[in-house]
Scaffold this motif. Structure first.
Motif, PDB file in Angstrom:
ATOM      1  N   THR A 116      -5.682   0.990   0.155  1.00 57.18           N
ATOM      2  CA  THR A 116      -5.256   2.325   0.569  1.00 57.18           C
ATOM      3  C   THR A 116      -3.742   2.343   0.761  1.00 57.18           C
ATOM      4  N   ASP A 117      -3.188   3.535   0.914  1.00 53.68           N
ATOM      5  CA  ASP A 117      -1.754   3.634   1.186  1.00 53.68           C
ATOM      6  C   ASP A 117      -1.393   2.919   2.483  1.00 53.68           C
ATOM      7  N   ASP A 118      -2.253   3.016   3.499  1.00 53.84           N
ATOM      8  CA  ASP A 118      -1.971   2.325   4.761  1.00 53.84           C
ATOM      9  C   ASP A 118      -1.930   0.813   4.554  1.00 53.84           C
ATOM     10  N   GLN A 119      -2.850   0.295   3.754  1.00 49.59           N
ATOM     11  CA  GLN A 119      -2.839  -1.143   3.473  1.00 49.59           C
ATOM     12  C   GLN A 119      -1.584  -1.539   2.701  1.00 49.59           C
ATOM     13  N   LEU A 120      -1.183  -0.716   1.751  1.00 47.37           N
ATOM     14  CA  LEU A 120       0.028  -1.013   0.992  1.00 47.37           C
ATOM     15  C   LEU A 120       1.264  -0.925   1.872  1.00 47.37           C
ATOM     16  N   ASP A 121       1.277  -0.001   2.833  1.00 52.24           N
ATOM     17  CA  ASP A 121       2.382   0.041   3.792  1.00 52.24           C
ATOM     18  C   ASP A 121       2.470  -1.263   4.574  1.00 52.24           C
ATOM     19  N   SER A 122       1.325  -1.790   4.974  1.00 55.28           N
ATOM     20  CA  SER A 122       1.308  -3.063   5.709  1.00 55.28           C
ATOM     21  C   SER A 122       1.807  -4.204   4.834  1.00 55.28           C
ATOM     22  N   ILE A 123       1.393  -4.194   3.562  1.00 54.13           N
ATOM     23  CA  ILE A 123       1.877  -5.216   2.631  1.00 54.13           C
ATOM     24  C   ILE A 123       3.382  -5.103   2.462  1.00 54.13           C
TER      25      ILE A 123
ATOM     26  N   GLY B  91       0.017   6.304  -5.274  1.00 53.10           N
ATOM     27  CA  GLY B  91      -0.524   6.859  -6.506  1.00 53.10           C
ATOM     28  C   GLY B  91      -1.696   6.054  -7.033  1.00 53.10           C
ATOM     29  N   GLY B  92      -2.476   6.684  -7.899  1.00 56.81           N
ATOM     30  CA  GLY B  92      -3.688   6.058  -8.394  1.00 56.81           C
ATOM     31  C   GLY B  92      -3.786   5.911  -9.891  1.00 56.81           C
ATOM     32  N   ASN B  93      -2.734   6.265 -10.643  1.00 61.28           N
ATOM     33  CA  ASN B  93      -2.772   6.100 -12.092  1.00 61.28           C
ATOM     34  C   ASN B  93      -2.652   4.632 -12.484  1.00 61.28           C
ATOM     35  N   THR B  94      -3.135   4.309 -13.680  1.00 57.74           N
ATOM     36  CA  THR B  94      -2.960   2.948 -14.173  1.00 57.74           C
ATOM     37  C   THR B  94      -1.626   2.830 -14.905  1.00 57.74           C
TER      38      THR B  94
ATOM     39  N   LEU C  30       7.227  -4.478  -6.757  1.00 50.93           N
ATOM     40  CA  LEU C  30       5.880  -5.040  -6.818  1.00 50.93           C
ATOM     41  C   LEU C  30       4.950  -3.982  -7.384  1.00 50.93           C
ATOM     42  N   PHE C  31       4.139  -4.367  -8.358  1.00 46.66           N
ATOM     43  CA  PHE C  31       3.492  -3.440  -9.270  1.00 46.66           C
ATOM     44  C   PHE C  31       2.016  -3.793  -9.411  1.00 46.66           C
ATOM     45  N   HIS C  32       1.255  -2.885 -10.050  1.00 47.27           N
ATOM     46  CA  HIS C  32      -0.160  -3.117 -10.353  1.00 47.27           C
ATOM     47  C   HIS C  32      -0.954  -3.337  -9.059  1.00 47.27           C
ATOM     48  N   HIS C  33      -0.865  -2.357  -8.151  1.00 48.07           N
ATOM     49  CA  HIS C  33      -1.559  -2.463  -6.874  1.00 48.07           C
ATOM     50  C   HIS C  33      -3.073  -2.469  -7.077  1.00 48.07           C
ATOM     51  N   ASP C  34      -3.770  -3.185  -6.204  1.00 47.60           N
ATOM     52  CA  ASP C  34      -5.224  -3.195  -6.261  1.00 47.60           C
ATOM     53  C   ASP C  34      -5.752  -1.790  -6.000  1.00 47.60           C
ATOM     54  N   PRO C  35      -6.616  -1.244  -6.873  1.00 46.78           N
ATOM     55  CA  PRO C  35      -7.117   0.118  -6.658  1.00 46.78           C
ATOM     56  C   PRO C  35      -7.940   0.275  -5.384  1.00 46.78           C
ATOM     57  N   HIS C  36      -8.364  -0.834  -4.784  1.00 44.49           N
ATOM     58  CA  HIS C  36      -9.105  -0.754  -3.524  1.00 44.49           C
ATOM     59  C   HIS C  36      -8.181  -0.677  -2.308  1.00 44.49           C
TER      60      HIS C  36
END
Length: 262
Positions: free
Chosen positions: A225-232, A2-5, A217-223
């Protein structure tokens, strides 16, 4: 993800609604929360734009029957209402605070425990740029700690600091659910030291020191991507398990999730 703040809705055991921060995600809070004279409490950690920009699009503010109290950090010289009015006023918005038709109240958060509905709420200052609070909400034998913008490691390595020197520790200690800042990877953090946000390592060490039962884990960097967050997510699960903790007790927050605590 998601992309909301930042915005989290908590429904207490007595039906009272607490909205944690008023980022763009507040648009998804259902209008039914103000039906039958319901009283909504909005708790703002701080007044950076990404945490208040959803107010203009929060439909209950435009409903005569709505009762809303906005709580936030105190600051010298200006009331909470006047500080929010800097955003909710021309030329930034077509509507000003004084024109809102709902029953609206503004209050500074006490730096001690107070009652909202069936919950005991605690607020304390945490390390982030500008006056910033973290919250702990205790209700029906369960606890939630909310620290979306937080850089506890700015004071030193979290595995070496005494607990009284760890920002947010008293709020998060033994929490059933911790929502914690995890904006940067460890490689990214060096270029953002002092910006008020945590790396993956810092978020994990903070949760471990506080002995929280579950962590989002919260407040993801808006830069990212979902793929990067999956890796994290895969990385943090391995690291969390290597620290001796159950991997299912830690996850990355995603929009629309509903979680029952306790």
């Amino acid at each position: 993800y998601g992309g909301n703040t930042s915005c989290v809705l908590i429904t207490l055991s007595d039906g009272t609604h607490l909205v944690l921060d008023a980022g763009t995600g507040i648009r998804n809070v259902p209008v039914s929360t103000v039906s039958n004279g319901g009283h909504i409490h909005i708790l703002l950690t701080h007044l950076h734009l990404d945490h208040i920009q959803g107010l203009l699009f929060f439909s209950p503010l435009f409903r005569v029957e709505a009762r809303i109290t906005i709580w936030g950090p105190a600051a010298p010289g200006l009331s909470l209402k006047n500080r929010i009015a800097r955003y909710l006023s021309a030329p930034l918005t077509p509507v000003e605070v004084r024109e809102l038709p709902c029953e609206l109240d503004f209050r500074n958060c006490p730096l001690s425990q107070w009652e909202l509905g069936s919950a005991a709420v605690s607020a304390a200052g945490v390390t982030h740029k500008g006056p910033t609070l973290g919250f702990r909400i205790e209700d029906a034998g369960s606890s939630v700690c909310y620290l979306p913008d937080h850089e506890p490691a700015i004071a030193g390595p979290l595995d070496e600091l005494e607990t009284e020197w760890i920002s947010g520790y008293a709020l998060a200690r033994d929490a059933d659910l911790l929502l914690h800042d995890c904006q940067y990877t460890d490689d990214e953090y060096g270029d953002h030291f002092g910006w008020g946000h945590s790396s993956v390592s810092h978020a994990l060490h903070f949760a471990a020191r506080c002995e929280t039962r579950h962590t989002l884990l919260f407040h993801h960097d808006p830069h990212h991507t979902d793929d990067q967050l999956d890796s994290i997510r895969e990385d943090v699960h391995k690291r969390w398990q290597s620290m001796g903790h159950a991997p299912e007790a830690l996850a990355l927050a995603a929009e629309g999730e509903e979680i029952t605590v306790g």
